[in-house]
Design a protein around this motif. Sequence first.
Motif, PDB file in Angstrom:
ATOM      1  N   ILE A 858       1.010  -1.163  -0.023  1.00 47.56           N
ATOM      2  CA  ILE A 858      -0.170   0.082  -0.116  1.00 47.56           C
ATOM      3  C   ILE A 858       1.065   1.174   0.026  1.00 47.56           C
ATOM      4  O   ILE A 858       1.714   1.317   0.577  1.00 47.56           O
ATOM      5  CB  ILE A 858      -0.888  -0.009   1.292  1.00 47.56           C
ATOM      6  N   HIS A 859       0.668   2.223  -0.940  1.00 51.27           N
ATOM      7  CA  HIS A 859       1.502   3.365  -0.977  1.00 51.27           C
ATOM      8  C   HIS A 859       0.572   4.447  -0.231  1.00 51.27           C
ATOM      9  O   HIS A 859      -0.529   4.891  -0.685  1.00 51.27           O
ATOM     10  CB  HIS A 859       1.565   3.808  -2.515  1.00 51.27           C
ATOM     11  N   ARG A 860       1.449   5.127   0.742  1.00 48.00           N
ATOM     12  CA  ARG A 860       0.716   6.008   1.665  1.00 48.00           C
ATOM     13  C   ARG A 860       1.186   7.371   1.070  1.00 48.00           C
ATOM     14  O   ARG A 860       2.299   7.823   1.312  1.00 48.00           O
ATOM     15  CB  ARG A 860       1.298   5.744   3.128  1.00 48.00           C
ATOM     16  N   ARG A 869       0.718   6.032  -7.802  1.00 54.03           N
ATOM     17  CA  ARG A 869       0.308   7.435  -8.554  1.00 54.03           C
ATOM     18  C   ARG A 869      -1.081   8.110  -7.724  1.00 54.03           C
ATOM     19  O   ARG A 869      -1.454   9.101  -7.719  1.00 54.03           O
ATOM     20  CB  ARG A 869      -0.105   7.436  -9.826  1.00 54.03           C
ATOM     21  N   GLY A 870      -1.261   7.215  -6.713  1.00 52.48           N
ATOM     22  CA  GLY A 870      -2.590   7.526  -5.794  1.00 52.48           C
ATOM     23  C   GLY A 870      -3.886   7.617  -6.700  1.00 52.48           C
ATOM     24  O   GLY A 870      -4.815   8.673  -6.303  1.00 52.48           O
ATOM     25  N   GLN A 871      -4.188   6.858  -7.534  1.00 56.04           N
ATOM     26  CA  GLN A 871      -5.174   6.564  -8.343  1.00 56.04           C
ATOM     27  C   GLN A 871      -6.540   5.775  -7.630  1.00 56.04           C
ATOM     28  O   GLN A 871      -7.588   6.093  -8.056  1.00 56.04           O
ATOM     29  CB  GLN A 871      -5.049   6.164  -9.735  1.00 56.04           C
ATOM     30  N   THR A 872      -5.872   4.599  -6.807  1.00 63.11           N
ATOM     31  CA  THR A 872      -7.073   3.651  -6.435  1.00 63.11           C
ATOM     32  C   THR A 872      -6.651   3.425  -5.245  1.00 63.11           C
ATOM     33  O   THR A 872      -5.849   2.987  -4.687  1.00 63.11           O
ATOM     34  CB  THR A 872      -6.695   2.357  -7.274  1.00 63.11           C
ATOM     35  N   LEU A 934       3.865   1.451   2.465  1.00 63.44           N
ATOM     36  CA  LEU A 934       5.077   1.700   2.027  1.00 63.44           C
ATOM     37  C   LEU A 934       5.013   3.271   1.634  1.00 63.44           C
ATOM     38  O   LEU A 934       3.952   3.949   1.671  1.00 63.44           O
ATOM     39  CB  LEU A 934       5.308   1.271   0.532  1.00 63.44           C
ATOM     40  N   THR A 935       6.275   4.024   2.184  1.00 67.79           N
ATOM     41  CA  THR A 935       6.500   5.573   1.887  1.00 67.79           C
ATOM     42  C   THR A 935       7.459   5.494   0.933  1.00 67.79           C
ATOM     43  O   THR A 935       8.767   5.045   1.402  1.00 67.79           O
ATOM     44  CB  THR A 935       6.694   6.277   3.281  1.00 67.79           C
ATOM     45  N   SER A 936       7.483   6.224  -0.096  1.00 67.04           N
ATOM     46  CA  SER A 936       8.500   6.297  -1.089  1.00 67.04           C
ATOM     47  C   SER A 936       8.736   4.835  -1.590  1.00 67.04           C
ATOM     48  O   SER A 936       9.778   4.680  -1.771  1.00 67.04           O
ATOM     49  CB  SER A 936       9.514   7.139  -0.707  1.00 67.04           C
ATOM     50  N   ALA A 947      11.388  -2.875   0.110  1.00 63.68           N
ATOM     51  CA  ALA A 947      10.960  -2.137  -0.913  1.00 63.68           C
ATOM     52  C   ALA A 947      10.202  -2.892  -2.002  1.00 63.68           C
ATOM     53  O   ALA A 947      10.362  -3.985  -2.251  1.00 63.68           O
ATOM     54  CB  ALA A 947      12.163  -1.476  -1.470  1.00 63.68           C
ATOM     55  N   LEU A 948       9.579  -2.032  -2.872  1.00 58.87           N
ATOM     56  CA  LEU A 948       8.814  -2.701  -3.985  1.00 58.87           C
ATOM     57  C   LEU A 948       9.487  -1.869  -5.185  1.00 58.87           C
ATOM     58  O   LEU A 948       9.011  -0.691  -5.387  1.00 58.87           O
ATOM     59  CB  LEU A 948       7.270  -2.732  -3.918  1.00 58.87           C
ATOM     60  N   ASP A 949       9.847  -2.933  -6.037  1.00 64.96           N
ATOM     61  CA  ASP A 949      10.657  -2.130  -7.219  1.00 64.96           C
ATOM     62  C   ASP A 949       9.750  -2.639  -8.517  1.00 64.96           C
ATOM     63  O   ASP A 949       9.777  -3.809  -8.468  1.00 64.96           O
ATOM     64  CB  ASP A 949      11.860  -2.348  -7.459  1.00 64.96           C
ATOM     65  N   PRO A 950       9.401  -1.801  -9.472  1.00 63.06           N
ATOM     66  CA  PRO A 950       8.489  -2.413 -10.457  1.00 63.06           C
ATOM     67  C   PRO A 950       9.537  -3.302 -11.464  1.00 63.06           C
ATOM     68  O   PRO A 950       8.695  -4.299 -11.825  1.00 63.06           O
ATOM     69  CB  PRO A 950       8.322  -0.836 -11.321  1.00 63.06           C
TER      70      PRO A 950
END
Length: 960
Positions: A858-860, A869-872, A934-936, A947-950
């Motif tokens: 989860i991206h905070r 990108r904070g879309q969903t 996750l933050t950044s 970390a989550l790397d694409p």
Amino acid sequence: MTAPHMTPHTPSAAVQVLWAKSGQLSAGTGWLPVLHHLLDVGACAAAILEREPASTRDLLAGDLGVPDTDLAVRWICALAALHDLGKASPAFQHKADVLAARVWKVLPWQNHSESTPHGLVTQKILPPLLEARGWNSDVARRAAQAIGCHHGQRQDTPRAPDRGTGTEWHAVQDELVTLVLNAFGLQGELAPPATSFTGGAFMRLAGLTSFADWVGSSFPLNGEPSPLPFTDPAAYLARATEQARDELDRIGWTRREPLAPNPAPIDATFDFIPGFSARPLQTLLAEILNTPDTRPALILVEAPMGEGKTEAALYAHLQLQNAAGHRGLYVALPTQATGNAMYGRLRTFLGHQAARRPSQTPVTVDLQLLHGGSALNDTYQHDLARTRSEEQQTLRPTPNTAGDAADTVRAGEWFSHRKRALLSEYGVGTVDQALLGVLNVNHQFVRLWGLGNRVVVLDEVHAYDTYTTQLIHALVRWMHTLNSSVIIMSATLPNQTRQDLLNAWNVTPDPAPDYPRLTVARTGDPAPISRHIPGPRRTQTVTLRATDPHPAALAAQAVTLAEAGGTVTVIVNTVQRAQDIFKSVREQLGPRFQSMCKGSKHPEKIGVHLYHARYPADDRAEREERVLRYLGKQPATYHRNGEPHTSDVRPERFILIATQVAEQSLDFDTDVMITDLAPIDLLLQRAGRLHRHESNTGRRGGHDTPTLFVAGLHDWPEAALSEHHWKYVYAPALMYRTWHALQGRTHLTLPDDLDPLVQRVYDPGTPTLKTLDEVQQATLRKADTHLRQQRNNQTSLGGQAHIGQPDTFLDLPTQPSLGEPDGEPTHDDTNAATDELAAETPHFGTRLGDDSLRIVPIHRNGADFLDSRGQTAAQITTLLKNDWEAARAIYRRSLQVSRHDLVRHYRDHPTRRGGDHIGWAAHPLLRDAEPLILTSNQTVIGKTRVALDPELGLIYERIE
């Protein structure tokens, strides 16, 4: 079932006020008397059995020793009806005040501080009522236990089921039994003559009873109940049976009849496969089974890839379904990925067979996908949605299905529930779903009933450890007892495993013929039929070379091989190594690096693709699709911008870096391969991807000769096992013996070398290897001792974990339920996820392994989102319980992890995820998932930076 003759009966006041169900317990509205519910469930059992093949009804007749099958079925249905006799007791009747008030006017009452479950009350009060009617006492007791455990768990019968039971209660209980027997025309019949009740009989009755209870409990409560059951129970039973048939139509329980009543020859059966021609294995098995023998069979198929094992098993299913009267098929595989692949193949096969049936006997096939990730399988979800929209799932018993073959296969939503899925006629999924039938979990007998009198295929049996193998042996024994046929397929089996499987079928093992081989053991025969599978077959000589195991060295070699042209595959034993090699390749290539997740072909670049299990599910699925797109059969069909495209997209220069997920789950072809040292059978599995598709001949760059580079093959691997963490993945003894077996070899000939090498490495009688020096011999002896102890422990644990042998099961003390353990490796890459921080304590279920956890990154960023990108929105505490679309989108971002720091952190600090009615905690798909905040793109948990790397996926970094 013939119409019964009713013995006249004047109902008592007491029997008319006993209640079984109520729409609103406190108000007492919409209530249903006990007798009505008993007859409803008995009617459902009758409706179910009339759609079963005759062989199922004959088995039930044998369980009771009744030669008249119709009479036996009526006795079985009456027993199923009596499952809730225990509701006719003070322990149950006091639970609804308004309804109980009427009961206390005609029956004595006492205060109850505790209540015995009504199923246990049934177990206590029914046996003497049956014995009074001539039943054998042991049969009555065990049959009562089978129907009494319909809420999920076999339990010991209590000495005193409840308080307040006396003469009046005994009288009304006896009256209920009389009314049920009257309804089925049994009141004047002699009791069944059986003097014993076997484990198989128990599972058949218990499974049928629970299934019938689930269906009967769905009957609506319509105000005041009809008085008909009290005056004419047979007439009410006939009416309820019609209602049961309608309900079975609604959920899609159709008649169980052969898919192909007269199977066409093999070539015609598979004519939908372009260029199909029967292989020797398929022809040989079909000839052995082409007899009037009606007995089930255990079939062992040991053959290399490319021999057509799957098609042989599917054709054998058609033959056994006709000869032995089996009622369906379940295909069990080691992983979700292999299950997904088989779902598509089985769906196509079943559709074509159903579509070519004579127009007078059409059939609709229900096919379920059984594994923990089925919500992510788009084809299965489409089948569910399509079925859901078809007349509210209403189907006739033999519906008209003329038309496209794809329309003849459905996925009934009622059967998609995890406990019901094996009741469906056809299924494909993980072996774990079948093994739950032999574990002490809730409603395990329903799962066994679903697998009974069926063809069960266990594929890739070599993929399991000793513990799971013990459960497989138990499953085979139960399938033998339940009149099922079992087809076991493997590239090769160690001799001891082959012998153990034949022993489980009660036949004496014979000397194994030359590899590849086929073994058919018929129930009741003292010995099996074993045959060598003749050629011709494709053989391949693979050049074998040793190479440096250091990640940078492997990366450099992969780059050099790719520069010569063609496709290079690197398969390593841990995710960390795969990530390190990918980073090194990327660095060495510099501007020539091309991510294959962003493009395909470029004349001056080398495509590089990383594939392992530590990606969110949707990213992993995308990466798997690209492996098959670029390295699978060409031309490939894929989607671009939402539109399907078909073209030849095999890259000219390409490097695939992967873990074990590429070992057995994917059908791909590579020109050259680099692999970590691994146990010989897995090493050969990996080598099987070399030059797999003959259509690529002439386009392999500089790799016209299939070559396997094995990292760690140069030197005695003791140091490498520690340095690269291989000893945490595979048993060192197998690694040492594999290393030794390959010393001095410059080539492998496949499949000729497959079986001799496997037997050499796995044979427990192989002495210490004399060509080793004294230090190496001591190391091997220590590793052998450890492996032997580990196998002994796993054998013991496996033996203790399952429910017991069919002939002793009912004599064993009952055990507490394990609940609903889900042991299947949902990430398919259990070993590769293991490292030096893995938990030491295994969990028990269908597999041994480290504790694991499903997380959702989860991206905070002010709020919580599924994407950076904070879309969903993540909806951790706000997700609606019925919002399946949003839940699936969240689940698609999940992955399974076993890193000890993470597992321990969430165990000790669970996240607030909503409650009983809202949020992740309330949704069936997400109730066990934890958010990884996750933050950044990173966070720190314990001593691990996550970390989550694409490109790399989930990364772990140890913080000292």
